[in-house]
Design an enzyme around this catalytic site. Structure first.
Site, PDB file in Angstrom:
ATOM      1  CG  HIS A   1       3.764  42.336  82.777  1.00  0.00           C
ATOM      2  ND1 HIS A   1       4.123  42.880  81.560  1.00  0.00           N
ATOM      3  CD2 HIS A   1       3.346  41.082  82.530  1.00  0.00           C
ATOM      4  CE1 HIS A   1       3.929  41.960  80.618  1.00  0.00           C
ATOM      5  NE2 HIS A   1       3.462  40.869  81.187  1.00  0.00           N
TER       6      HIS A   1
ATOM      7  CB  THR B   1      16.139  41.969  86.789  1.00  0.00           C
ATOM      8  OG1 THR B   1      15.206  41.094  86.134  1.00  0.00           O
ATOM      9  CG2 THR B   1      15.853  42.006  88.280  1.00  0.00           C
TER      10      THR B   1
HETATM   11  C1  GRF Z   1      -1.191  49.012  82.200  1.00  0.00           C
HETATM   12  O1  GRF Z   1      -2.058  47.984  81.842  1.00  0.00           O
HETATM   13  C2  GRF Z   1       0.090  48.433  82.715  1.00  0.00           C
HETATM   14  O2  GRF Z   1      -0.079  47.207  83.377  1.00  0.00           O
HETATM   15  C3  GRF Z   1       0.867  48.209  81.454  1.00  0.00           C
HETATM   16  O3  GRF Z   1       0.536  49.308  80.634  1.00  0.00           O
HETATM   17  C4  GRF Z   1      -0.735  49.819  80.998  1.00  0.00           C
HETATM   18  C5  GRF Z   1      -0.538  51.269  81.320  1.00  0.00           C
HETATM   19  O4  GRF Z   1      -1.736  51.968  81.515  1.00  0.00           O
HETATM   20  N1  GRF Z   1       2.265  48.066  81.744  1.00  0.00           N
HETATM   21  P1  GRF Z   1      -1.708  53.452  82.090  1.00  0.00           P
HETATM   22  O5  GRF Z   1      -0.871  54.295  81.143  1.00  0.00           O
HETATM   23  O6  GRF Z   1      -1.114  53.400  83.469  1.00  0.00           O
HETATM   24  O7  GRF Z   1      -3.138  53.880  82.104  1.00  0.00           O
END
Ligand code: GRF
Length: 197
Positions: free
Chosen positions: A110, A142
């Site tokens: 995240h 979770t």
């Molecule tokens: C990333 O910034 C991740 O933290 C978020 O969505 C984005 C995904 O990017 N959950 P990618 O598809 O891995 O390039």
């Protein structure tokens, strides 16, 4: 025996690529399936190019029936017999019953310093709040959205003139370092948080 890892994504899949590239040599895990809710997700092609099995369940025909969508997703996932499920830019909210099935075996990345800024538009919210730091977090999945135990975090200073785009561009490469390190530890059964500087 290697742990089997399935990865769910919705977009370009740069985190998926970092995870899969890390799972070689003496790594305790191997990728067995990359799946998406979007058959056109760029990440699926990247996974296929790496020789990894891919599949998709398009959420749109389910018209908001999350249980039915997840049942279709679950059937394909279970057939791959994963030990660990990694969410990597998977943009569908999962129901508590789906999450419960994978609890203790599922990770997510995240783009915020959780517990701050669960949900969307994290970098914009950090800037709006006048924060001096931003970053990203890998956590266990979770039933609480973006709320599971934290397994790793990396912080960056927010600089004068930063925008959501500049922050994202600075943090994404760090996501690619953090997530593989956490996965490796996790696959070894070690849940001590990873802190990157
Ligand atoms: C990333 O910034 C991740 O933290 C978020 O969505 C984005 C995904 O990017 N959950 P990618 O598809 O891995 O390039």
């Amino acid at each position: 025996m290697s742990k089997r890892v399935a990865i769910l994504l919705s977009g370009g899949g740069s985190n998926m690529v970092a995870l899969c590239q890390s799972m070689t040599g003496d790594h305790p895990a191997r990728p067995v399936l990359v799946m998406s809710n979007d058959p056109a997700a760029g990440g699926l092609q990247k996974a296929a190019d790496m020789g990894i099995a891919t599949d998709a369940v398009d959420h749109r025909p389910f018209k908001g029936d999350r249980e039915a969508f997840e049942a279709a997703l679950m059937e394909k996932l279970l057939a791959a017999k994963p030990d660990i499920l990694c969410l990597a830019g998977f943009m569908r909210v999962l129901t508590p019953s789906f999450v419960r099935h994978w609890e203790g075996r599922a990770l997510n990345i995240h783009p915020s310093l959780l517990p701050k800024y669960k949900g969307l538009n994290t970098h914009a919210r950090a800037l709006e709040a006048g924060d001096t730091e931003a970053g990203c977090t890998v956590h266990e999945v979770t039933a609480e959205l973006d709320g599971g135990p934290i397994l790793g975090q990396v912080r960056v200073p927010i600089l004068t003139g930063d925008t959501p785009e500049t922050l994202a561009a600075r943090i994404l490469p760090l996501e690619h370092q953090l997530y593989p390190q956490v996965l490796r530890r996790y696959a070894d059964g070690d849940r001590a948080p990873v802190v990157l500087r």
